[in-house]
Design an enzyme around this catalytic site. Structure first.
Site, PDB file in Angstrom:
ATOM      1  N   CYS A  78      59.164  -8.728 127.957  1.00 57.84           N
ATOM      2  CA  CYS A  78      59.256  -8.227 129.330  1.00 57.84           C
ATOM      3  C   CYS A  78      59.303  -6.700 129.343  1.00 57.84           C
ATOM      4  O   CYS A  78      60.364  -6.103 129.117  1.00 57.84           O
ATOM      5  CB  CYS A  78      60.499  -8.806 130.008  1.00 57.84           C
ATOM      6  SG  CYS A  78      60.729  -8.181 131.674  1.00 57.84           S
TER       7      CYS A  78
ATOM      8  N   CYS B 214      61.591  -5.190 132.021  1.00 57.24           N
ATOM      9  CA  CYS B 214      63.033  -5.278 131.742  1.00 57.24           C
ATOM     10  C   CYS B 214      63.430  -4.253 130.671  1.00 57.24           C
ATOM     11  O   CYS B 214      64.483  -3.630 130.763  1.00 57.24           O
ATOM     12  CB  CYS B 214      63.415  -6.649 131.194  1.00 57.24           C
ATOM     13  SG  CYS B 214      62.662  -8.037 132.020  1.00 57.24           S
ATOM     14  N   ASP B 215      62.605  -4.117 129.636  1.00 55.56           N
ATOM     15  CA  ASP B 215      63.051  -3.391 128.438  1.00 55.56           C
ATOM     16  C   ASP B 215      62.327  -2.067 128.194  1.00 55.56           C
ATOM     17  O   ASP B 215      62.712  -1.311 127.304  1.00 55.56           O
ATOM     18  CB  ASP B 215      62.851  -4.284 127.198  1.00 55.56           C
ATOM     19  CG  ASP B 215      63.646  -5.581 127.308  1.00 55.56           C
ATOM     20  OD1 ASP B 215      64.697  -5.557 127.960  1.00 55.56           O
ATOM     21  OD2 ASP B 215      63.206  -6.603 126.754  1.00 55.56           O
TER      22      ASP B 215
END
Ligand code: NAP
Length: 311
Positions: A141, A144-145
Site C-alpha cells: 500500500c 499508507c506507507d
C-alpha cells in the site's frame, strides 16, 4: 432475524446496504478490516461517473455515511461460514430457508438473505523473506506507507493501474522510483502510463521479475531477473511496493456458492449464486471488469435481487 447480511463493507457491500435500506429492509455488513475495502488506499479516483475527482478515503467515508445514515449497521468481525437452514414452521424466517452466519469472534447471526461482497486481497510474490520484510520495506500500500520513504530509492512491482498510480504517488516523496514489470506492455490505462513517463525520477525495469529480496532487519535491495536474457541485476532500494493484482478469498463460502478455478464466486445476471437467497457482488465474483463502478453496480443488483427474494 436480519433481513440481509452483507459480507464485506467495500464499495460493493456498502452500495448493497444503501439499496437494501432504501427498500425498507435492514442490512448488516460484516467487515474484517476497514470500511471501503481496497479503494480506501487509492489516492485519486477520477473515473467514477458524476464525480470528477476524489480520494479513495473520501469516497469510502461518503459511502459509509450514506449507508449508516439510512440505517445500515457495520459490525467489525470476519464471517467464516454461511449455512442454509430449513426454517420449518419458524415464523421469523417466514417458514422458508434462512442462513446461519458465523464469525471469527464466535458469534452466530441469522439472516433471510446473504450477499457475499468480500472483494479481493493483495497478491503476494511468494518470495523467501517477503512475509518477514513486510512492514520493513515491503509494502502492499503506497498511500499508507509511501511517506516513510521520503528521500529514499524505492521500487514498485506490477504493470496495472495500481502500480502506475503507486509509482506516481511515490515520486512525491522518494528520490527515485523503479517500476519493475514482467512485460513491456502495461495493463494500466494509457493516461496513467503517460503521466508516469513525464516523471524524471521514474526508471522502468521491464520484462523483469523480482527474484530475490535482500536484507535481514529491513529491505536493502531487490534482485531482478530479465525474462529474455536470464540476467540478474541487484537494485538497492529501501522500499518495494508490490502491486501485482488481487486474488479472492472465498474458500469459506464454497459449500453454498460455486467458485471458478480462480476462486471467484460464480453467479447469474442477478448476482444469484447456486443457493437461492445467497447473492454475490463486486470484485469477488466471476466477471470481466473489476472497477469501482461495476462493484457499486453489482451492489445495487444483488441488493434488489435479495430484497425481492425475501419478498
Ligand atoms: P491488475 O490490473 O490485475 O494488474 C496486475 C499487474 O501485476 C499486471 O501488470 C500483471 O502483469 C502483474 N502481475 C500479476 N501477477 C504477477 C506476478 N506473480 N509477478 C509479477 N507481476 C505480476 O491489478 P491492479 O493494478 O491492482 O488493478 C486491479 C483492478 O483495479 C483493475 O481493474 C484496475 O483497472 C483497477 N484499478 C483502478 C484504479 C482507478 O481507476 N483509479 C486504480 C487502481 C486499480 P501482466 O500485465 O503481465 O498480467
Amino acid at each position: 432475524m436480519i433481513d440481509v447480511i452483507i459480507i464485506g463493507a467495500g464499495p460493493a457491500g456498502l452500495s448493497a446496504a444503501i439499496y437494501v435500506e432504501r427498500t425498507g429492509k435492514h442490512a448488516v455488513c460484516f467487515e474484517k478490516l476497514t470500511v471501503g475495502g481496497q479503494i480506501v488506499n487509492t489516492p485519486e479516483i477520477a473515473n467514477y461517473p458524476g464525480i470528477k475527482k476524489t480520494s479513495g478515503f473520501e469516497f469510502s467515508m461518503g459511502l459509509y455515511e450514506q449507508a449508516t445514515e439510512l440505517g445500515a449497521e457495520v459490525i467489525y468481525d470476519r464471517v467464516n461460514s454461511v449455512v442454509s437452514q430449513d426454517g420449518g414452521t419458524d415464523e421469523a424466517s417466514g417458514g422458508g430457508t434462512f442462513f446461519k452466519v458465523s464469525t471469527d469472534s464466535g458469534k452466530e447471526y441469522e439472516a433471510k438473505a446473504v450477499i457475499i461482497a468480500t472483494g479481493a486481497k493483495n497478491r503476494h510474490l511468494g518470495l523467501d523473506n517477503e512475509e518477514k520484510l513486510t512492514g520493513r520495506g515491503v509494502s502492499y500500500c503506497a498511500t499508507c506507507d509511501g511517506a516513510f520513504f521520503k528521500g529514499k530509492d524505492v521500487a514498485v512491482n506490477g504493470g496495472g493501474n495500481t502500480a502506475l498510480e503507486d509509482a506516481l504517488f511515490l515520486t512525491n516523496y522518494c528520490n527515485k522510483v523503479y517500476i519493475i514489470h514482467r512485460r513491456d506492455e502495461f495493463r494500466g490505462e494509457p493516461q496513467n502510463l503517460e503521466a508516469v513517463k513525464t516523471k524524471d525520477n521514474i526508471e522502468f525495469v521491464l520484462n523483469s521479475t523480482v527474484a530475490e529480496l535482500k536484507g535481514d532487519k529491513a529491505l536493502e535491495a531487490v534482485v531482478v531477473k530479465d525474462k529474455n536474457t536470464g540476467e540478474e541485476r541487484e537494485i538497492p532500494v529501501s522500499g518495494l511496493f508490490i502491486a501485482i493484482g488481487q486474488e479472492p478469498d472465498n474458500g469459506d463460502f464454497a459449500p453454498v456458492a460455486d467458485l471458478d478455478k480462480g476462486g471467484y464466486v460464480v453467479a447469474d445476471e442477478s448476482c444469484l449464486t447456486k443457493t437461492p437467497g445467497i447473492f454475490v457482488a463486486g470484485d469477488c465474483r466471476t466477471k470481466a471488469v473489476r472497477q469501482l463502478t461495476t462493484a457499486a453496480s453489482d451492489g445495487a443488483v444483488a441488493a434488489l435481487a435479495a430484497c425481492s427474494y425475501i419478498g
